[in-house]
Design an enzyme around this catalytic site. Structure first.
Site, PDB file in Angstrom:
ATOM      1  N   SER A 138       0.828  -1.196   0.000  1.00 17.27           N
ATOM      2  CA  SER A 138       0.000   0.000   0.000  1.00 17.27           C
ATOM      3  C   SER A 138       0.873   1.262   0.000  1.00 17.27           C
ATOM      4  CB  SER A 138      -0.945  -0.051   1.204  1.00 17.27           C
ATOM      5  OG  SER A 138      -1.922   0.959   1.128  1.00 17.27           O
ATOM      6  N   ASP A 259      -9.949  -3.236  -5.494  1.00 17.78           N
ATOM      7  CA  ASP A 259      -9.218  -2.430  -4.514  1.00 17.78           C
ATOM      8  C   ASP A 259      -9.852  -1.043  -4.437  1.00 17.78           C
ATOM      9  OD1 ASP A 259      -7.355  -0.861  -3.107  1.00 17.78           O
ATOM     10  OD2 ASP A 259      -5.676  -2.092  -3.801  1.00 17.78           O
ATOM     11  N   HIS A 289      -8.189  -4.572  -1.250  1.00 20.22           N
ATOM     12  CA  HIS A 289      -6.872  -3.943  -1.090  1.00 20.22           C
ATOM     13  C   HIS A 289      -5.894  -4.805  -0.282  1.00 20.22           C
ATOM     14  CE1 HIS A 289      -3.904  -0.805  -0.673  1.00 20.22           C
ATOM     15  NE2 HIS A 289      -4.009  -0.819   0.643  1.00 20.22           N
TER      16      HIS A 289
END
Length: 323
Positions: A138, A259, A289
């Site tokens: 991320s 996501d 995600h």
């Protein structure tokens, strides 16, 4: 974890089992240390395979608002059980590291701090001749890319990204008006937790039981995003997009099509624009995600299997770090 146990947060994501006992049951040895950097003290962890020879080292960076001490460990432990020495650090402003909570006003400095720890380990006697990989999840993917750009050539054998943040989805972009108005305060507002909160955790986790566990992390940042953090993330994403062509090492990037936090375009653009001769991308249909901590086990295991195959093959292919 059954709902009736939610009233009191257990000391660890796996429950009440003592740490050493848990790590041993997973086949790893865990170590915790603080590491001094010019920008503050970092909380760091190591995850070493118990009964295997170390094949390579992997240096892992978590995402926004998270830390290395809760569910992110699942990734660290998985790699360690495959024969990798894993090292992770709480980013400045996160977890048990120094800094204003979730303030990322200078991500170059944040990345350089973690990189100083990773390089310290990378250059140490047991590991300097082994392949070394950077891993970022991320927003930690953006920090990892900055670390790569800050490193000398030939430092890293390869890069692994899980749902990296290189392109901000339209619904997550900070308002230019907000940033402009706060900017008129000459930086006084930079640390203010005043930006709209898009409830990222709910958009990141598919499995409802895992969402409960992740939400119970006592060190997770739950305040609104800080002005300087959003300003800097927008700047860094643009900077990374402008410099994709400077990526020359082997890499794997993975993303889910559903996501809601970082754009799958992040992985696709990296794959298209990087100069690397050896580059791989995996796009998982319908996955959210958080591909490893937040998906149902069968999905998470598929992602881990793909990561394992990729890194095992690169260790075999490229051998020592200077090859």
């Amino acid at each position: 974890m059954p709902p009736e146990t939610q009233t009191e947060t257990p000391p660890n994501f796996w429950g009440d089992m003592p740490e050493e006992e848990y790590y041993t049951s997973q086949g790893v040895r865990n170590g915790k240390k603080y590491f001094e950097t010019p920008n503050g003290k970092l909380f760091t962890q190591s995850f070493l395979p118990l009964d295997q020879k170390v094949k390579a080292t992997v240096y892992m960076t978590h995402g926004y608002g998270s830390d290395t001490g809760w569910m992110f460990q699942k990734i660290c432990i998985s790699f360690a059980t495959w024969g990798y020495a894993v090292f992770a650090a709480d980013l400045l402003g996160h977890g048990r590291s120094d800094g204003i909570r979730c303030y990322l006003g200078d991500m170059e400095k944040v990345a350089a701090s973690s990189l100083s720890f990773f390089k310290h380990v990378r250059d140490s006697e047991p590991y300097r001749d082994l392949p070394g990989f950077l891993f970022g999840e991320s927003m930690g993917g953006a920090a990892t890319m900055l670390m790569y750009f800050q490193s000398e050539p030939n430092t890293w054998t390869g890069l692994i990204f899980s749902a990296p943040l290189f392109v901000i989805p339209e619904n997550m972009k900070p308002s230019k008006l907000h940033l402009f108005m706060y900017g008129l305060l000459f930086g006084l507002a930079d640390t203010w937790a005043a930006m709209p909160d898009n409830k990222m955790v709910g958009k990141a986790i598919k499995d409802p039981e895992k969402l409960k566990v992740i939400a119970s992390n006592p060190r997770r940042y739950t305040g609104k995003p800080r002005v300087g953090t959003m300003r800097e993330i927008a700047r860094v994403c643009q900077y990374i997009q402008d410099n994709f062509s400077k990526v020359t090492v082997p890499f794997l990037t993975v993303h889910g099509t559903a996501d809601g936090v970082t754009c799958p375009t992040s992985s696709k653009l990296l794959y298209e624009k990087a100069s690397s001769a050896d580059k791989s991308i995996k796009i998982y249909d319908g996955m959210y995600h958080s591909l490893i901590q937040g998906e149902p086990d069968e999905n998470a295991n598929l992602v881990l299997k793909d990561m394992r195959e990729w890194i095992d093959e690169r260790v075999e292919r490229y051998g020592p770090k200077n090859c």
